[in-house]
Design an enzyme around this catalytic site. Sequence first.
Site, PDB file in Angstrom:
ATOM      1  N   GLY A   9       0.845  -1.207   0.000  1.00  0.00           N
ATOM      2  CA  GLY A   9       0.000   0.000   0.000  1.00  0.00           C
ATOM      3  C   GLY A   9       0.869   1.242   0.000  1.00  0.00           C
ATOM      4  N   GLY A  12      -0.362   4.735  -0.804  1.00  0.00           N
ATOM      5  CA  GLY A  12      -1.454   5.280   0.006  1.00  0.00           C
ATOM      6  C   GLY A  12      -0.957   6.360   0.946  1.00  0.00           C
ATOM      7  N   GLY A  15       1.497   5.095   3.601  1.00  0.00           N
ATOM      8  CA  GLY A  15       2.750   4.815   2.885  1.00  0.00           C
ATOM      9  C   GLY A  15       3.554   6.087   2.668  1.00  0.00           C
ATOM     10  NE  ARG A  90     -17.203  -2.606   7.787  1.00  0.00           N
ATOM     11  CZ  ARG A  90     -17.851  -3.707   8.141  1.00  0.00           C
ATOM     12  NH1 ARG A  90     -19.016  -3.984   7.615  1.00  0.00           N
ATOM     13  NH2 ARG A  90     -17.336  -4.541   9.015  1.00  0.00           N
ATOM     14  NE  ARG A  96     -18.130 -10.214  11.068  1.00  0.00           N
ATOM     15  CZ  ARG A  96     -18.027 -10.859  12.217  1.00  0.00           C
ATOM     16  NH1 ARG A  96     -17.376 -10.288  13.215  1.00  0.00           N
ATOM     17  NH2 ARG A  96     -18.576 -12.025  12.391  1.00  0.00           N
ATOM     18  CG  ASN A 103      -9.109  -6.810   4.055  1.00  0.00           C
ATOM     19  OD1 ASN A 103      -8.151  -6.183   3.620  1.00  0.00           O
ATOM     20  ND2 ASN A 103     -10.261  -6.231   4.373  1.00  0.00           N
ATOM     21  CB  VAL A 127      -0.560  -0.934   9.325  1.00  0.00           C
ATOM     22  CG1 VAL A 127      -1.270   0.396   9.550  1.00  0.00           C
ATOM     23  CG2 VAL A 127       0.809  -0.926  10.007  1.00  0.00           C
ATOM     24  CG  ASP A 157      -5.488   1.574  19.131  1.00  0.00           C
ATOM     25  OD1 ASP A 157      -6.379   2.284  18.668  1.00  0.00           O
ATOM     26  OD2 ASP A 157      -5.073   0.537  18.559  1.00  0.00           O
ATOM     27  CG  HIS A 185      -6.492  -1.305  15.441  1.00  0.00           C
ATOM     28  ND1 HIS A 185      -6.269  -0.125  16.117  1.00  0.00           N
ATOM     29  CD2 HIS A 185      -6.846  -0.948  14.189  1.00  0.00           C
ATOM     30  CE1 HIS A 185      -6.483   0.890  15.296  1.00  0.00           C
ATOM     31  NE2 HIS A 185      -6.832   0.420  14.122  1.00  0.00           N
TER      32      HIS A 185
HETATM   33  P1  NAX Z   1      -5.067   4.416   1.509  1.00  0.00           P
HETATM   34  O1  NAX Z   1      -6.369   4.017   0.888  1.00  0.00           O
HETATM   35  O2  NAX Z   1      -4.583   5.807   1.384  1.00  0.00           O
HETATM   36  O3  NAX Z   1      -3.919   3.471   0.912  1.00  0.00           O
HETATM   37  C1  NAX Z   1      -4.044   2.088   0.813  1.00  0.00           C
HETATM   38  C2  NAX Z   1      -3.166   1.652  -0.334  1.00  0.00           C
HETATM   39  O4  NAX Z   1      -3.137   0.232  -0.344  1.00  0.00           O
HETATM   40  C3  NAX Z   1      -3.680   2.107  -1.695  1.00  0.00           C
HETATM   41  O5  NAX Z   1      -2.642   2.812  -2.381  1.00  0.00           O
HETATM   42  C4  NAX Z   1      -4.042   0.809  -2.401  1.00  0.00           C
HETATM   43  O6  NAX Z   1      -3.794   0.860  -3.786  1.00  0.00           O
HETATM   44  C5  NAX Z   1      -3.108  -0.171  -1.692  1.00  0.00           C
HETATM   45  N1  NAX Z   1      -3.520  -1.572  -1.799  1.00  0.00           N
HETATM   46  C6  NAX Z   1      -4.761  -2.089  -1.791  1.00  0.00           C
HETATM   47  N2  NAX Z   1      -4.709  -3.413  -1.969  1.00  0.00           N
HETATM   48  C7  NAX Z   1      -3.401  -3.752  -2.070  1.00  0.00           C
HETATM   49  C8  NAX Z   1      -2.706  -4.987  -2.278  1.00  0.00           C
HETATM   50  N3  NAX Z   1      -3.368  -6.132  -2.450  1.00  0.00           N
HETATM   51  N4  NAX Z   1      -1.366  -4.943  -2.323  1.00  0.00           N
HETATM   52  C9  NAX Z   1      -0.688  -3.790  -2.201  1.00  0.00           C
HETATM   53  N5  NAX Z   1      -1.290  -2.589  -2.018  1.00  0.00           N
HETATM   54  C10 NAX Z   1      -2.632  -2.570  -1.942  1.00  0.00           C
HETATM   55  O7  NAX Z   1      -5.157   3.939   3.023  1.00  0.00           O
HETATM   56  P2  NAX Z   1      -4.271   4.413   4.266  1.00  0.00           P
HETATM   57  O8  NAX Z   1      -4.864   5.621   4.859  1.00  0.00           O
HETATM   58  O9  NAX Z   1      -2.838   4.436   3.870  1.00  0.00           O
HETATM   59  O10 NAX Z   1      -4.559   3.222   5.292  1.00  0.00           O
HETATM   60  C11 NAX Z   1      -4.094   1.916   5.078  1.00  0.00           C
HETATM   61  C12 NAX Z   1      -4.704   0.936   6.064  1.00  0.00           C
HETATM   62  O11 NAX Z   1      -4.330   1.262   7.396  1.00  0.00           O
HETATM   63  C13 NAX Z   1      -6.236   0.906   6.054  1.00  0.00           C
HETATM   64  O12 NAX Z   1      -6.648  -0.447   6.075  1.00  0.00           O
HETATM   65  C14 NAX Z   1      -6.595   1.574   7.370  1.00  0.00           C
HETATM   66  O13 NAX Z   1      -7.840   1.141   7.853  1.00  0.00           O
HETATM   67  C15 NAX Z   1      -5.463   1.115   8.244  1.00  0.00           C
HETATM   68  N6  NAX Z   1      -5.214   1.856   9.492  1.00  0.00           N
HETATM   69  C16 NAX Z   1      -4.805   1.149  10.564  1.00  0.00           C
HETATM   70  C17 NAX Z   1      -4.488   1.752  11.765  1.00  0.00           C
HETATM   71  C18 NAX Z   1      -4.014   0.960  12.945  1.00  0.00           C
HETATM   72  O14 NAX Z   1      -3.828   1.553  13.994  1.00  0.00           O
HETATM   73  N7  NAX Z   1      -3.804  -0.352  12.864  1.00  0.00           N
HETATM   74  C19 NAX Z   1      -4.644   3.217  11.930  1.00  0.00           C
HETATM   75  C20 NAX Z   1      -4.665   3.964  10.646  1.00  0.00           C
HETATM   76  C21 NAX Z   1      -5.404   3.298   9.519  1.00  0.00           C
HETATM   77  O15 NAX Z   1      -6.765   3.539   9.683  1.00  0.00           O
END
Ligand code: NAX
Length: 325
Positions: A9, A12, A15, A90, A96, A103, A127, A157, A185
């Site tokens: 990702g 994103g 990233g 989502r 769900r 995923n 993450v 968190d 989480h």
């Molecule tokens: P973004 O939507 O900005 O970026 C996600 C990126 O992942 C996109 O560029 C997409 O093309 C890429 N992607 C999707 N499927 C893929 C795959 N199969 N292989 C490689 N890349 C892929 O999301 P962003 O804000 O960067 O958040 C990323 C993730 O972090 C989300 O799932 C979000 O829910 C999660 N988070 C987790 C947190 C935690 O504390 N554990 C907090 C922050 C965030 O909410």
Amino acid sequence: MTVKVTVTGAAGQIGYALLFRIASGQLLGAETPVSLSLLEITPALKAAEGTAMELDDCAFPLLQGIEITDDPNVAFDGTNVALLVGARPRTAGMERGDLLSANGGIFGPQGRAINDHAADDVRVLVVGNPANTNALIARSHAPDVPADRFTAMTRLDHNRALSQLAAKLQVPVTEIRKLSIWGNHSPTMYPDLYHAEVGGKIAAEQVDGEWLRDTFIPTVAKRGAAIIEARGASSAASAANAAIDHVHTWVHGTPSGDWTSAAVVSDGSYGVPEGLISSFPVTSTGGHWEIVQGLAIDAFSRERIDLSVRELLDERDAVQALGLI
Ligand code: NAX
């Protein structure tokens, strides 16, 4: 020796906040050269290339190389640190089961690629949400990798809880020790002040019970939503910061007399079913996480931990029923 760090990702928003900090040495230290592997889906490769151009333009002394690919087998080849950030969010109307299936289609193959191609010392941090269950899926596809190398992130968190408590007691965050996040989480996670210490005294005894229950816990739990409401986008720099903290602590250890929070594979401690990837108070020594043992859990904490663990069990049962683990 150069350490290979894979970020999924990579194009994103997390990233974008993460890669520059890794390349500057904040993940592994100022003495450790790194090479980056950016994994993206095909339509986002061009954006990843743009980020790579900016990384080049920083002329980071530690950065030995950048690889960009949409093939997990390439991205995880020889990788030492795998940061699994990309996930399927989502979207409106999504059940769900659909979310977990989508995923599973990402984290299953990535787990398999890690199993087949990563370096022997690989460390994995998930993450992308639902982080604990995505980590469980990845782990179940990597039978040859020791289970304790798969972790999910609750450090954000943890840091949110530290900051809220410090503000309430008007102390610097450095005064706080032994805070713990338990469980999933998700909004059910439990930030525990009954073992946390501020100035050497138990934190829960320095705040009133009502604040702890009705303000502190919900504020930490709903902080992600509050950020979206204010920023119009989800947490990115703070999430990247927490990922840096998680791996840095994993590699360099926790300070003596303190611990942190990470979702790790349960060994059955505190009644959390073995094999679930759940957040615990943990220490890190010699590159290994250990769950802090012997804490007395009061009835209030027990109820909160059980609630969050039940949610993890439900998610596990759902992915099992879908054949994803
Ligand atoms: P973004 O939507 O900005 O970026 C996600 C990126 O992942 C996109 O560029 C997409 O093309 C890429 N992607 C999707 N499927 C893929 C795959 N199969 N292989 C490689 N890349 C892929 O999301 P962003 O804000 O960067 O958040 C990323 C993730 O972090 C989300 O799932 C979000 O829910 C999660 N988070 C987790 C947190 C935690 O504390 N554990 C907090 C922050 C965030 O909410």
